[in-house]
Scaffold this motif. Sequence first.
Motif: not given
Length: 157
Positions: A38-39, A54-55, A70
């Motif tokens: 999960q984030p 993050k995603e 990122h």
Amino acid sequence: MDILTLLPFIVLIGAMFLMTRSAKRKQQQAAQMRDQMQPGTGVRTIGGLYATVKEVNHDTVLLEAAPGVHLVFAKNAIGAVLDDEEYNRIVHGDGDDDLKADGPVVPDDASSLTTDSDAADAAGTGSSDDDAKIDLGKKAESDEAEPKDGKADGDAK
């Protein structure tokens, strides 16, 4: 056929069944672990990179390795999903008070050097009396003028 002749084949088939069964179980556990991401979760990639999720997409994961950095990874590249305590201990050094040295922290740059000669030595540009030419085993150009057949100019017959 006799049962004794079939016994090695039966044992071999049984061993193969058990090995494939355990491998399939490990694959299912890894897939389940990746699906639980999960984030905000800390992860370690198979290459050893620690980052924060993050995603999460269908096949990819967006990770933040450092503030503002990122990276997009395949879900299969996630080696482990870490709990918050372990992630903070590894990445931030939280909880390692007994392991930290009380001595001075050595900077990774030359900002703490006091003299110009110290800075030159750290940069490798300074010259000292200890600098000497090192023989790397290379021949001078005059030595390379020898013919390739191994005979010197005076050795011709």
